[in-house]
Motif scaffolding. Structure first.
Motif, PDB file in Angstrom:
ATOM      1  N   MET A   1      10.409  24.062 -28.185  1.00 41.05           N
ATOM      2  CA  MET A   1      10.674  24.684 -29.473  1.00 41.05           C
ATOM      3  C   MET A   1      11.614  25.876 -29.326  1.00 41.05           C
ATOM      4  O   MET A   1      12.640  25.998 -29.966  1.00 41.05           O
ATOM      5  N   ARG A   2      11.231  26.730 -28.431  1.00 41.69           N
ATOM      6  CA  ARG A   2      11.996  27.949 -28.197  1.00 41.69           C
ATOM      7  C   ARG A   2      13.435  27.631 -27.777  1.00 41.69           C
ATOM      8  O   ARG A   2      14.383  28.259 -28.248  1.00 41.69           O
ATOM      9  N   VAL A   3      13.552  26.605 -26.894  1.00 42.11           N
ATOM     10  CA  VAL A   3      14.876  26.226 -26.391  1.00 42.11           C
ATOM     11  C   VAL A   3      15.715  25.665 -27.538  1.00 42.11           C
ATOM     12  O   VAL A   3      16.881  26.017 -27.710  1.00 42.11           O
ATOM     13  N   GLN A   4      15.082  24.845 -28.345  1.00 41.44           N
ATOM     14  CA  GLN A   4      15.784  24.282 -29.501  1.00 41.44           C
ATOM     15  C   GLN A   4      16.360  25.392 -30.389  1.00 41.44           C
ATOM     16  O   GLN A   4      17.511  25.345 -30.781  1.00 41.44           O
ATOM     17  N   GLU A   5      15.519  26.350 -30.679  1.00 46.36           N
ATOM     18  CA  GLU A   5      15.951  27.490 -31.491  1.00 46.36           C
ATOM     19  C   GLU A   5      17.179  28.146 -30.880  1.00 46.36           C
ATOM     20  O   GLU A   5      18.141  28.467 -31.565  1.00 46.36           O
ATOM     21  N   LYS A   6      17.096  28.333 -29.576  1.00 46.91           N
ATOM     22  CA  LYS A   6      18.204  28.989 -28.858  1.00 46.91           C
ATOM     23  C   LYS A   6      19.496  28.197 -29.016  1.00 46.91           C
ATOM     24  O   LYS A   6      20.564  28.762 -29.259  1.00 46.91           O
ATOM     25  N   ILE A   7      19.351  26.852 -28.861  1.00 40.62           N
ATOM     26  CA  ILE A   7      20.550  25.995 -28.949  1.00 40.62           C
ATOM     27  C   ILE A   7      21.165  26.103 -30.345  1.00 40.62           C
ATOM     28  O   ILE A   7      22.370  26.297 -30.491  1.00 40.62           O
ATOM     29  N   ILE A   8      20.305  26.001 -31.338  1.00 39.94           N
ATOM     30  CA  ILE A   8      20.811  26.077 -32.714  1.00 39.94           C
ATOM     31  C   ILE A   8      21.494  27.420 -32.954  1.00 39.94           C
ATOM     32  O   ILE A   8      22.605  27.501 -33.488  1.00 39.94           O
ATOM     33  N   GLU A   9      20.828  28.470 -32.476  1.00 48.62           N
ATOM     34  CA  GLU A   9      21.403  29.803 -32.668  1.00 48.62           C
ATOM     35  C   GLU A   9      22.773  29.921 -32.021  1.00 48.62           C
ATOM     36  O   GLU A   9      23.719  30.431 -32.617  1.00 48.62           O
ATOM     37  N   SER A  10      22.873  29.395 -30.794  1.00 49.92           N
ATOM     38  CA  SER A  10      24.170  29.548 -30.122  1.00 49.92           C
ATOM     39  C   SER A  10      25.240  28.676 -30.765  1.00 49.92           C
ATOM     40  O   SER A  10      26.410  29.051 -30.807  1.00 49.92           O
ATOM     41  N   LEU A  11      24.831  27.512 -31.307  1.00 51.75           N
ATOM     42  CA  LEU A  11      25.808  26.680 -32.021  1.00 51.75           C
ATOM     43  C   LEU A  11      26.334  27.408 -33.255  1.00 51.75           C
ATOM     44  O   LEU A  11      27.538  27.408 -33.520  1.00 51.75           O
ATOM     45  N   LEU A  12      25.419  28.033 -33.964  1.00 52.72           N
ATOM     46  CA  LEU A  12      25.828  28.791 -35.148  1.00 52.72           C
ATOM     47  C   LEU A  12      26.769  29.923 -34.755  1.00 52.72           C
ATOM     48  O   LEU A  12      27.806  30.144 -35.371  1.00 52.72           O
ATOM     49  N   TRP A  13      26.372  30.597 -33.692  1.00 57.53           N
ATOM     50  CA  TRP A  13      27.191  31.715 -33.219  1.00 57.53           C
ATOM     51  C   TRP A  13      28.572  31.221 -32.831  1.00 57.53           C
ATOM     52  O   TRP A  13      29.592  31.831 -33.138  1.00 57.53           O
ATOM     53  N   LEU A  14      28.589  30.041 -32.167  1.00 54.30           N
ATOM     54  CA  LEU A  14      29.840  29.482 -31.678  1.00 54.30           C
ATOM     55  C   LEU A  14      30.784  29.162 -32.838  1.00 54.30           C
ATOM     56  O   LEU A  14      31.974  29.496 -32.789  1.00 54.30           O
ATOM     57  N   SER A  15      30.233  28.553 -33.878  1.00 54.63           N
ATOM     58  CA  SER A  15      31.134  28.200 -34.986  1.00 54.63           C
ATOM     59  C   SER A  15      31.707  29.447 -35.651  1.00 54.63           C
ATOM     60  O   SER A  15      32.876  29.462 -36.046  1.00 54.63           O
ATOM     61  N   ALA A  16      30.877  30.477 -35.759  1.00 55.36           N
ATOM     62  CA  ALA A  16      31.391  31.736 -36.308  1.00 55.36           C
ATOM     63  C   ALA A  16      32.456  32.308 -35.383  1.00 55.36           C
ATOM     64  O   ALA A  16      33.530  32.738 -35.817  1.00 55.36           O
ATOM     65  N   ALA A  17      32.161  32.264 -34.084  1.00 60.47           N
ATOM     66  CA  ALA A  17      33.080  32.850 -33.103  1.00 60.47           C
ATOM     67  C   ALA A  17      34.415  32.116 -33.098  1.00 60.47           C
ATOM     68  O   ALA A  17      35.487  32.735 -33.044  1.00 60.47           O
ATOM     69  N   ILE A  18      34.353  30.776 -33.191  1.00 58.11           N
ATOM     70  CA  ILE A  18      35.594  29.989 -33.177  1.00 58.11           C
ATOM     71  C   ILE A  18      36.493  30.371 -34.357  1.00 58.11           C
ATOM     72  O   ILE A  18      37.695  30.585 -34.197  1.00 58.11           O
ATOM     73  N   THR A  19      35.875  30.493 -35.518  1.00 61.79           N
ATOM     74  CA  THR A  19      36.658  30.858 -36.707  1.00 61.79           C
ATOM     75  C   THR A  19      37.373  32.179 -36.495  1.00 61.79           C
ATOM     76  O   THR A  19      38.579  32.307 -36.754  1.00 61.79           O
ATOM     77  N   ILE A  20      36.628  33.155 -36.018  1.00 60.12           N
ATOM     78  CA  ILE A  20      37.220  34.473 -35.809  1.00 60.12           C
ATOM     79  C   ILE A  20      38.308  34.408 -34.742  1.00 60.12           C
ATOM     80  O   ILE A  20      39.397  34.971 -34.889  1.00 60.12           O
ATOM     81  N   LEU A  21      38.012  33.642 -33.704  1.00 62.42           N
ATOM     82  CA  LEU A  21      38.964  33.519 -32.602  1.00 62.42           C
ATOM     83  C   LEU A  21      40.282  32.915 -33.079  1.00 62.42           C
ATOM     84  O   LEU A  21      41.370  33.373 -32.720  1.00 62.42           O
ATOM     85  N   ILE A  22      40.158  31.875 -33.904  1.00 55.71           N
ATOM     86  CA  ILE A  22      41.369  31.220 -34.423  1.00 55.71           C
ATOM     87  C   ILE A  22      42.179  32.207 -35.258  1.00 55.71           C
ATOM     88  O   ILE A  22      43.396  32.317 -35.095  1.00 55.71           O
ATOM     89  N   THR A  23      41.482  32.951 -36.115  1.00 55.08           N
ATOM     90  CA  THR A  23      42.185  33.947 -36.930  1.00 55.08           C
ATOM     91  C   THR A  23      42.917  34.931 -36.034  1.00 55.08           C
ATOM     92  O   THR A  23      44.099  35.230 -36.237  1.00 55.08           O
ATOM     93  N   ILE A  24      42.197  35.409 -35.025  1.00 52.54           N
ATOM     94  CA  ILE A  24      42.807  36.391 -34.132  1.00 52.54           C
ATOM     95  C   ILE A  24      44.021  35.793 -33.425  1.00 52.54           C
ATOM     96  O   ILE A  24      45.085  36.421 -33.334  1.00 52.54           O
TER      97      ILE A  24
END
Lengths: 291, 253
Positions: A1-24
């Motif tokens: 459960m905990r690991v799943q949460e972590k994966i989802i969280e990092s995926l969410l973080w990644l998509s946000a990060a990619i957007t910002i990275l592309i803009t930059i």
């Protein structure tokens, strides 16, 4: 459960990060190429020369003709879209039945889903010939018809956002106006529109930003002749059109000509960036006028 | 001597779609007196109040049967201009609702929409209305400031001044003090007492003591019916109907 949460969280973080990275990275590419351009052509020349002929033998690098073209088509577009869009917003809010409104609003937004290339051809093959029938001197490519069609395209943007702004005005204000014996028209223009003015202003700024960045319509219908003029009857060129023109041409990669599109792009970016921030600022500043 | 009736409802039924909100109401209200409408939430008293200036017209599915007479004239007749009617029948709402304009512009709004531009008339009316609403001394030095900067109680008195500026003969008040603190509320009550010298006032209130203090007549509504209508003193000391008695003694509602 905990690991799943972590994966989802990092995926969410990644998509946000990619957007910002592309803009930059986009800003970085724009900046670095522009810096190279401005090392050869001074900013003063760029801003003060009155001709834009980087592809000719006699090279001139004044951005003003492109800015003038962009300004002209944008002003025409807003002159078309603001009165019509605002009228629609007021009609939907003050006069139309609630049920009619639920049908007509999505229908209006269909206007925004038409591909801009279709609008471009509409301008070139329908609007221009129509205008020529009573403006004899009108060139085949001109700022007027491109601007008008661009205005039609952004009507739903203004009507929809303004309608939202007007319906966000507390009902108590409308009742106050009616209670004082205002007619519907007096209520709309004397109370509702002023109370919603910040939201309406934001819709206009976003529409301007959209018009400034619009490419296809002006590339097809407004011509490709950089010209420092505010005459809407002759061919002009906008910043966006110039970028298309050079990108499609055979300008060698890394040349000064090639870098002009980044300088032009940078100019465009500065405009839209300012406009979007302005709208953001207005929204934030005036949003909570009523609790 | 009995004064003539200013407002009258004759066999009035009101509906929201299928919901029967008011059931054959008959009332005659005296001129230059305060009439209070009391009753539990949802009993129809606000709906009834809003028929007197046709404020319900904008609600989808709302309709009435019967008549409302203002000075003997049916206000739902075809030849009645709603905006003209509302200049005669002013309204003050539950929540203070000043326009996001200056204090001055709020008060003269009603004159402006009638096309009055004369500065002198506007200024005189502004001062007179603000004095009548007992708020002149508090705002006279900041008439050009935004009305939204005033306190809730001041805003409500400003709204009363705004309603007075167009010289109505009737003022409808829909729980005018319920959103205010006790001191502001007391000021509004004092004001109502002053205003009834010149105006016919109809007030909806949830506050039994308030109804007892400010009104000359009280109408008790329950489930869309007018249960009892009498002089306030009579109703509060010897109500006829047991429902009225239960309500004013706080047994329900």
């Amino acid at each position: 459960m905990r690991v799943q949460e972590k994966i989802i969280e990092s995926l969410l973080w990644l998509s946000a990060a990619i957007t910002i990275l592309i803009t930059i990275s986009i800003v970085w590419v724009l900046l670095s190429e522009s810096v190279l351009f401005f090392s050869e052509v001074s900013l003063v020349r760029f801003l003060t020369e009155k001709e834009w002929t980087p592809l000719f033998a006699d090279k001139k690098f004044g951005i003003l003709p492109l800015v003038a073209g962009t300004f002209l088509t944008t002003v025409i577009a807003i002159a078309v879209a603001l009165p019509i869009g605002l009228t629609i917003a007021i009609y939907l809010n003050e006069y139309a039945h609630a049920r009619f409104k639920t049908y007509i609003k999505p229908l209006l937004e269909v206007l925004a889903t038409i591909p801009t290339v279709v609008y471009g051809f509409f301008a070139l093959t329908v609007v221009t010939p129509f205008l020529q029938s009573f403006i004899p001197g009108l060139a085949g490519f001109n700022a007027l018809s491109a601007g008008i069609v661009m205005g039609i395209m952004i009507i739903p943007m203004i009507s929809s956002l303004s309608e939202d702004a007007i319906s966000a005005v507390p009902r108590s204000l409308r009742e106050a106006a009616y209670g004082m014996g205002s007619t519907r028209l007096q209520t709309a223009f004397g109370v509702m529109v002023p109370a919603a003015s910040s939201g309406i202003l934001v819709s206009v700024i976003l529409a301007i930003s959209r018009a400034v960045g619009e490419t296809m319509i002006v590339a097809i219908a407004a011509g490709q002749q950089p010209r420092l003029t505010l005459n809407p009857f002759v061919p002009i060129e906008t910043i966006t059109t110039y970028i298309v023109q050079v990108s499609l041409g055979d300008v060698p990669h890394g040349s000064l000509e090639y870098r002009t599109i980044f300088a032009a792009g940078m100019t465009l970016f500065v405009f839209t960036f300012i406009l979007n921030n302005l709208s953001f600022w207005i929204k934030k500043k005036y949003q909570e006028k009523y609790d | 001597m009995k004064k003539p009736s200013k407002l009258e409802a004759i066999n009035l039924d009101a509906y929201y779609g299928d919901f029967h909100a008011l059931k054959s109401i008959n009332v005659a209200m005296e001129e230059k007196a305060v009439t209070a409408f009391i009753g539990p939430s949802g009993c129809g008293k606000s709906t009834f109040l809003r028929t007197f200036n046709r404020m319900n017209d904008y609600i989808d599915g709302f309709r009435i049967d019967g008549q409302i007479l203002l000075d003997g004239r049916d206000i739902y007749a075809n030849d009645v201009q709603v905006d003209e009617l509302r200049k005669e029948v002013g309204m003050v709402f539950q929540k203070p609702n000043p326009f996001p304009k200056s204090i001055f512009e709020n008060v003269v709004y009603g004159l402006r929409i009638q096309g009055i531009k004369d500065k002198k008339i506007l200024q005189e009316t502004c001062e007179k209305s603000l004095r009548q609403a007992a708020i002149w001394d508090e705002v006279k030095d900041k008439l050009d400031k935004s009305a939204l900067a005033l306190s809730g109680g001041q805003q409500q008195r400003l709204c009363i001044a705004r309603a007075l500026a167009i010289q109505p003969s009737v003022i409808l008040m829909d729980e005018p003090a319920s959103a205010l603190d006790p001191i502001s509320s007391a000021k509004i009550e004092e004001l109502i007492y002053e205003l009834k010298k010149d105006y016919t006032i109809v007030i909806v209130t949830h506050n039994m003591q308030q109804a007892g203090r400010v009104s000359d007549y009280t109408a008790f509504f329950y489930m869309g019916e007018l249960v009892e209508y009498a002089k306030t003193k009579t109703m509060f000391t010897s109500p006829h109907d047991t429902r009225t008695q239960n309500y004013i003694t706080g047994r329900f509602g």
